[in-house]
Design an enzyme around this catalytic site. Structure first.
Site: not given
Length: 453
Positions: A263, A266, A285, A383
């Protein structure tokens, strides 16, 4: 004039509502702000821009703002009533960082907000604190670099330990800069040239990224859902750093791909687009709420070789063992690389939380590696810019799982290999915001492995 004043108060009421949801109720700013902007679509572009800037700016500079308030208020921010605290925070942001808004207007609107919410007895306090800060703001300075860039001290110190003083300052400064919205073109739906024409015809500023066939820097638009290219599924919001996962995966047509923590989807959409209608991408997810985000994007983009499924990544799935050509393990992380887009991350993460995430990542990896067929790829990414979640976990994969690193040097855009802060030959790249060719991109870590045959 009255109409203009009423509009200003309405805008600030919206900002106050968003900040209350985020700071007092724990909601995520990007979700609550987007909901507010969608609800108030009737406001003009300037009003929505004001709401966005004050909301995000208040969160970006909140540690600094609180220090200023505490300097000039006998009642410290931690002891204030939540609504008064939020009114002061958003007002101080305007005083310190928005020259086009008259200080007198900021003070007056803050008092009106306090009165509107039944805090008549505190209107003098609000007015006094703000007018004092307005008079003294030219003398306000911050020697402590963590406070100067509004980063929690423990977080800043950790970055210094990992990256050194000079690099840390560049990273922290980059999070306070205005950036464009990066979007990736779904090339199976339309060419980049067609997409650029559509965006520019609708008044958006669209700049293609040199060396990429699909990435566009988007700015100057009113709201994303009003763009034909978005509504038709021709573009997907995705930072360049995140899009590198798809590039480094380099899937062959017909591949079976499992994205275990997908989720909002992308990377899964990127990979499905690269497969050109062949193969399969299963995007998983943990909850129905998260897979609903994936399904919304699937419906908009119209790709048929991708499906969403609710699954806990820590729970083994025997049906997928040895089946995947590629497993994408973009796992839950501290998010330190995307503070520039989601500033509330700074206030949610703790040192204890970091350790828990590092352990969770290894728990998931110990399960999902089994889905990779012999000779297939495992891509571990986050990230964040925290070495414990990144290089240390990549090293854990090498030492504990039957995988070898893949040299990714030739898969990167030209010039990137010269600036890498990780070993490309060992299948790793660490993108640091504010540093090198990825100066304006999200912080991101990617490691690529091949399962032994």
């Amino acid at each position: 004039m009255a109409k203009q004043t009423d509009r200003g108060l309405e805008n600030r009421e919206i900002i106050l509502g968003v900040l209350t949801e985020v700071l007092e109720k724990g909601s995520f700013v990007h979700l609550i702000l987007n909901q507010a902007l969608y609800k108030y679509q009737y406001l003009d572009k300037a009003d929505r821009a004001f709401i966005t800037r004050v909301t995000e700016g208040t969160l970006e500079y909140m540690l600094q703002i609180d220090a200023v308030i505490d300097r000039y208020s006998k009642t410290k921010t931690k002891r204030m009533k939540p609504l008064i605290r939020s009114i002061l925070r958003m007002s101080v942001y305007q005083l310190l960082y928005m020259d086009r808004v008259p200080d007198s207007a900021v003070c007056n609107e803050a008092v009106k907000l306090a009165v509107k919410h039944k805090f008549h007895g505190l209107k003098g306090f609000v007015n006094g604190v703000l007018r004092t800060i307005s008079r003294e703001k030219a003398q306000i300075a911050f020697e402590d670099p963590a406070l100067r860039y509004s980063v929690p001290a423990w977080m800043y110190e950790k970055w210094v330990q990992d990256w050194g003083e000079e690099t840390t300052e560049k990273i922290a400064a980059s999070f306070l800069k205005t950036r464009p919205t990066w979007v990736r073109c779904n090339l199976s739906a339309a060419s980049r040239e067609e997409i650029l024409i559509s965006l520019k015809q609708e008044g958006a500023k669209a700049e293609p990224l040199a060396g990429s066939d699909s990435m566009i820097a988007l700015s100057g638009y009113d709201y994303l859902e009003g763009l034909t290219a978005f509504c038709e599924g021709w573009i997907q919001v995705q930072d360049i750093s995140s899009s590198l996962v798809g590039e480094l995966a380099a899937p062959k047509e017909g591949a079976y791909i499992l994205d275990v923590c997908a989720a909002p989807g992308g990377k899964s959409l990127h990979l499905a687009d690269k497969l050109k209608g062949t193969g399969l991408v299963e995007a998983r997810d943990l909850t129905e709420q998260k897979t609903a985000l994936i399904e919304d994007n699937l419906a908009r983009c119209g790709l048929t070789n991708i499906r969403a499924r609710v699954w806990d990544a820590t729970v083994p799935d025997p049906q997928w063992e040895n089946q995947a050509d590629i497993v994408i393990a973009d796992l839950p992380c501290s998010g330190m690389g995307i503070i520039g887009r989601k500033p509330d991350i700074k206030y949610r993460m703790t040192e204890e939380g970091l350790k828990e995430l590092e352990e969770l990542q290894r728990r998931i990896l110990s399960v999902v590696w089994r889905y990779v067929k012999p000779g297939g790829k495992l891509i571990y990414s986050t990230c964040t810019i925290n070495r414990g979640e990144n290089e240390k976990n990549a090293d854990w994969i090498r030492r504990n799982l039957p995988f070898d690193p893949v040299d990714i040097t030739k898969l990167l855009p030209d010039g990137w290999e010269r600036e890498s802060t990780a070993s490309l030959e060992e299948g790793q790249i660490q993108i640091l915001p504010g540093i090198g060719p990825w100066e304006d991109f999200d912080g991101f870590f990617i490691s690529v492995f091949k399962r032994r045959i």
